[in-house]
Design an enzyme around this catalytic site. Structure first.
Site, PDB file in Angstrom:
ATOM      1  N   GLY A 184       0.831  -1.200   0.000  1.00 47.60           N
ATOM      2  CA  GLY A 184       0.000   0.000   0.000  1.00 47.60           C
ATOM      3  C   GLY A 184       0.863   1.245   0.000  1.00 47.60           C
ATOM      4  O   GLY A 184       1.953   1.244  -0.576  1.00 47.60           O
ATOM      5  N   GLU A 185       0.355   2.327   0.603  1.00 48.02           N
ATOM      6  CA  GLU A 185       1.058   3.629   0.684  1.00 48.02           C
ATOM      7  C   GLU A 185       1.163   4.315  -0.672  1.00 48.02           C
ATOM      8  O   GLU A 185       1.737   5.391  -0.770  1.00 48.02           O
ATOM      9  CB  GLU A 185       2.497   3.487   1.223  1.00 48.02           C
TER      10      GLU A 185
END
Lengths: 334, 334
Positions: free
Chosen positions: B300-301
């Site tokens: 993610g991120e």
């Protein structure tokens, strides 16, 4: 590299602020780079692409959708910055060098092309060996000289040569023992009839030389000037502990030659992409390679290697710049 | 865009010095960018990643391998430049902005974090709606404001929130009508027992609200503050004809909400990568999406979107900078 290096490297990767393994192939790539350089803080900033161009006697037998003069025209296109490889090299901050390994029509004698011709194109492997023993040896040596030159962290080797998917197909066929029919593809875009003709010509060329051949013999009988130089360059770059970005079908055939001639080369190879050319998958499988990109490319020139370079750079940056759980004050689940 | 635009665009791509189609997915990407901007010479230079962070009531039910406080810790890691997203953003020349969409522990009041909290984390969707109608509306609106801001050619939206693979799983489950068991995954790394527990909790949460729900209702019942903002941002960025780089499982769940709320959003979406998270493939398939990268990422991120950005930039550069057969004096086979 100490005996503890692999453990220290894995710890360094696993204590970065992310769940273990959550960067997937990027973590494997980081480990490969660090191991190659035997450093926990590898340098991966400077990359060069060398495009080797040469003509092929087989092109006169009608194996390609484009005429042989396109090799020379494309070298001039590289020199003036208009080809796909130029565009992607600029976008990725990669230096580009173009080598005349044996293009028909004599030396270019122009800025932006390094004239190192082994001859005016190879002979047709349908009628005899494509390269003489001397041409083959000089090709490997000139390539090695270029693979050692400069101060690069990574090197990519591209190729341009009308007819060279035919040469690569024959190399893979003879080194892997797979039928031509399983390896032959459309190259720059022959139609169904052209593909059948290409297969028939390649089968006849192969039948000319029965028996098991050494990699050196395969290169002489069926190779190309640019393929000889790419092979030598890969071996030398790997020996100098530089990461070698392997492009598509033709570059991977050269990588297969390189690994058969010098098995320690394998550790330096990063396979950039899975080409749309039919035989690429089989050669990749034989090398135990899992390419980074699957984008349906089939252009050559090093274009796939250039598109993979940002991933390589990011993998090293992960190792060098990411904070650990302890440094960032983040709770580790373990 | 004139009626002739698609034909003019295809001609422009096919007259570049390469066999037609030989740049595979890069050609498709170039066509998508040009069509979105309605320009044969699209601009693709400026990209921003906004990471939206928020906490989840579901995290207290034991669905994650990491404790909820990690959300806040990771926001500080983003602010100080040590996370994977920071590293990849620097490597790719992408601007990064971090938004507190509702992290527990109050405003950050620190440089590098934009405090726009909708609350102190969502409520647990096991016990009631995760978001109130007002929170949901404000989240979409704040996201839209950020999706319209600035002068970007492309925007990526990342997320951080312990527990948010659970929210994304429920969103996909309710919008696609697929069983939780087919969509639930290990998130940041729960073990087999944790995975069984996660599945059971998500099934109970879903059972709380029977019947068919609108996308807005799904967001309220099972969403997250960061997911609401990503959804709103995607819709607004697409409306402004910016390319939207969609990251992994959670961002793709938000993209699904966005497309269900505003179908015209789809044309602006580029799917960056196929995550290792179990449910991602099903959501991608529902959107007819073929991601650019397959690297086994599950962080993610926005990390996958950042790794795909150089491909997007190169695709536009191909259109703008590559020479045509006529310009380069190269013989075209056709």
């Amino acid at each position: 590299m100490t005996r503890d290096f692999p453990a220290a490297l894995q710890t360094r990767i696993d204590t970065k602020t992310k769940p273990p393994g959550s960067l997937g192939r990027i973590e494997d790539l980081a480990a490969q780079i660090a191991t190659l350089q035997a450093r926990l803080d590898p340098r991966m900033e400077r990359c060069q692409l060398t495009i080797f161009a040469a003509d092929h006697g087989l092109a006169d037998e009608g194996v390609s959708a484009f005429p042989a003069e396109v090799t020379r025209q494309m070298v001039l296109n590289f020199a003036s910055g208009g080809a796909a490889a130029n565009v992607f090299a600029r976008a990725g901050g990669v230096a580009l060098q173009v080598v005349n390994a044996g293009v028909r029509g004599g030396p270019f004698a122009t800025e932006g092309v390094l004239d190192l011709p082994l001859g005016e194109g190879t002979a047709s492997s349908l009628r005899g060996p494509a390269l003489s023993p001397d041409e083959s040896t000089r090709g490997l040596e000139e390539g090695a000289r270029l693979g050692r030159a400069g101060d690069w962290d990574a090197m990519a080797f591209g190729e341009m040569g009308i007819g060279n998917t035919s040469a690569a197909t024959l190399i893979a066929h003879r080194l892997l023992g797979l039928p031509v029919a399983d390896l032959v593809g459309r190259g720059t875009g022959v139609d169904d009839k052209g593909l059948a003709r290409k297969q028939e010509i390649l089968e006849r060329a192969s039948a000319r030389v029965p028996g098991t051949l050494s990699p050196e013999q395969v290169l002489q009988e069926f190779g190309g000037f640019e393929i000889a130089m790419v092979t030598g360059a890969m071996i030398a770059a790997a020996k100098a502990r530089r990461l070698v970005l392997v492009d598509g079908f033709i570059a991977t055939a050269a990588a297969l030659l390189a690994v058969r001639m010098a098995p320690e080369t394998r550790a330096a190879l990063v396979f950039a992409h899975h080409s749309a050319e039919a035989g690429h998958g089989a050669v990749l499988a034989a090398l135990g390679a899992q390419p980074l990109l699957h984008l349906g490319l089939r252009l050559g020139e090093g274009t796939g290697a250039l598109l993979a370079w940002p991933l390589v750079k990011s993998a090293a940056a992960m190792l060098n710049e990411m904070a650990s759980f302890a440094e960032a004050g983040v709770t580790d689940k373990s």
